[in-house]
Scaffold this motif. Sequence first.
Motif, PDB file in Angstrom:
ATOM      1  N   THR A  48      88.113 119.726 120.074  1.00  0.00           N
ATOM      2  CA  THR A  48      86.156 119.624 120.370  1.00  0.00           C
ATOM      3  C   THR A  48      86.242 119.151 119.490  1.00  0.00           C
ATOM      4  O   THR A  48      85.600 117.737 120.113  1.00  0.00           O
ATOM      5  N   GLN A  89      83.073 122.273 125.965  1.00  0.00           N
ATOM      6  CA  GLN A  89      84.168 123.460 126.525  1.00  0.00           C
ATOM      7  C   GLN A  89      83.399 125.170 127.272  1.00  0.00           C
ATOM      8  O   GLN A  89      83.539 125.425 127.808  1.00  0.00           O
ATOM      9  N   ASP A 163      86.648 119.181 128.270  1.00  0.00           N
ATOM     10  CA  ASP A 163      86.897 120.114 127.478  1.00  0.00           C
ATOM     11  C   ASP A 163      87.344 121.503 127.417  1.00  0.00           C
ATOM     12  O   ASP A 163      86.865 121.689 127.971  1.00  0.00           O
ATOM     13  N   GLU A 164      88.498 121.321 127.918  1.00  0.00           N
ATOM     14  CA  GLU A 164      89.077 123.247 128.632  1.00  0.00           C
ATOM     15  C   GLU A 164      88.501 122.996 130.327  1.00  0.00           C
ATOM     16  O   GLU A 164      88.341 124.604 129.981  1.00  0.00           O
TER      17      GLU A 164
HETATM   18 MG   LIG Z   1      86.956 124.074 121.771  1.00  0.00          MG
END
Ligand SMILES: [Mg+2]
Lengths: 243, 251
Positions: A48, A89, A163-164
Amino acid sequence: MEKVYEPAIHLNHVDFQIGDSKIIQNITGSFPKGKITTLVGPSGAGKTTLLKMCNGLISPTAGEIFIHNELISTYNPVDLRRNVGMALQSAPMIKGTVYENLELPLKLQNKKLAETGAISYLGDVGLDRSFLNKNAVDLSGGQRQKVSIARTLVNQSEILLLDEITSALDRASVKEIEELIVKINNKYNVTMIWITHNLEQALKIGHYTWVLMKGEVIETGESKLLENPQNELVKRFVQGVME
Amino acid sequence: MSYLALSLTLIFVLIPLILSKTLNLGLEKDTFIATVRSIIQLLAVGYVLKFVFDSEHLIYIFLMIALMIGTATLNARKKGKSIDGITWKIAFTLLTVEVLTQGIILGFQIVPATAQYIIPISGMIIGNSMVLSILFLNRFTAEMSAHRDQVELILSLGGTPKQATHHQLISAIKASMIPTIESQKTIGLVQLPGMMSGQIIAGADPIQAVQFQLLIVFILLTTAAMSSIFLGFLSYPTLFNDRMQMLKEKF
Ligand SMILES: [Mg+2]
Ligand SMILES: Nc1ncnc2c1ncn2[C@@H]1O[C@H](COP(=O)(O)OP(=O)(O)OP(=O)(O)O)[C@@H](O)[C@H]1O
């Protein structure tokens, strides 16, 4: 990676340090233009942090980052962040409806998002128009993630940092989002950098992959490296995730 | 009031002391300190005011106002430690509110320009402005740390620090003004305002006292609005750097 490609983002000996702890250590490498590169690695590896540096939310404490061959600091932060979009995220929502969340990127430029536009973005992520007037706080974790993806698309950035974005989704939705990202990548030649804990996903949709551990890039190359990693640590990481 | 009568008021100090002792509230020390401080501070102010009113020198009025602003600033800044230069920002806010408000009052000759009016009204302006600053800073810092993910979101989408803090700024400004506005709604119905009570007890005509109180009410409303808005717009930029990044240690 012997092929010649144009870098969308290039990092040169990048460090990120908070106090005494080095979160990113001496990373050098490029994210090729128009390609999907995945970032994988254990929790706390610094994935991140690396993306936030590319979007200008934080600055490296040493080294340089180039976006389209220009030093990142030469860009105005607002222009940079519109061109290098990021889906965070935690998929945060502002107070208000789903529509207000989708309109946010345009509202920040004093523009409006037409309702038809909003419905089409929702459709892209597999949500129907009934969500438009839902209160964002009432969304499930997965729905929030979908709205967050849709919202990131509104700026129509040349580079997308993800991010994810599928961590809270069911299998069918994951597939839908993967297809969407691949489609956007193909159709608009958008450069993607995608953090994922799902190695099958990295193999399936990523052209390239970076494996991060403890703030360092320990292996990079075409995604298929994950099938047969050279580095002992990566081998163990891949086995750990796959089993 | 005679000094004998004044000494008898100490009965009202004995009551909480005895209650605290018997119920083990542990407030004896604080009650005692509060009593001693109020005696010393108020008597001192009384003599200072008498001196200032008698001397009729402008310089003393300025000194008194400077003292008020200085004390109020030192008191309020504790709440805004995370904001750079908070001391000067509060001092500037208090000074601006004082100058603007007094400018209107004296400019339109609403009250005579004598120390007798300027000093007590300044006290109310600066005191209220200080309370508002504290309320604002409390709420603003709390809002910012509770919603840092939203601040980050707006920045990440290409918003400016001003856009990213807009919501928190507005709700902190609103929240800090609500007590002032609400307390004015029931004013006179439950509790007579201190200044008005004082005037009436001292023998003033109630209607006259009400007129002054109205002036004060309106002044409090305007100082409330000005203080939190000024302070708000002075504060938010210090939470970001020139690359429009959140200064993590401030959130
Ligand atoms: Mg992360
Ligand atoms: N603002 C910060 N202050 C202190 N430490 C931080 C800060 N931001 C990140 N870190 C630390 O840096 C390391 C990397 O964090 P980062 O969020 O980049 O990891 P990640 O690879 O994204 O992990 P995950 O897969 O769990 O999301 C972690 O150890 C984290 O605690």
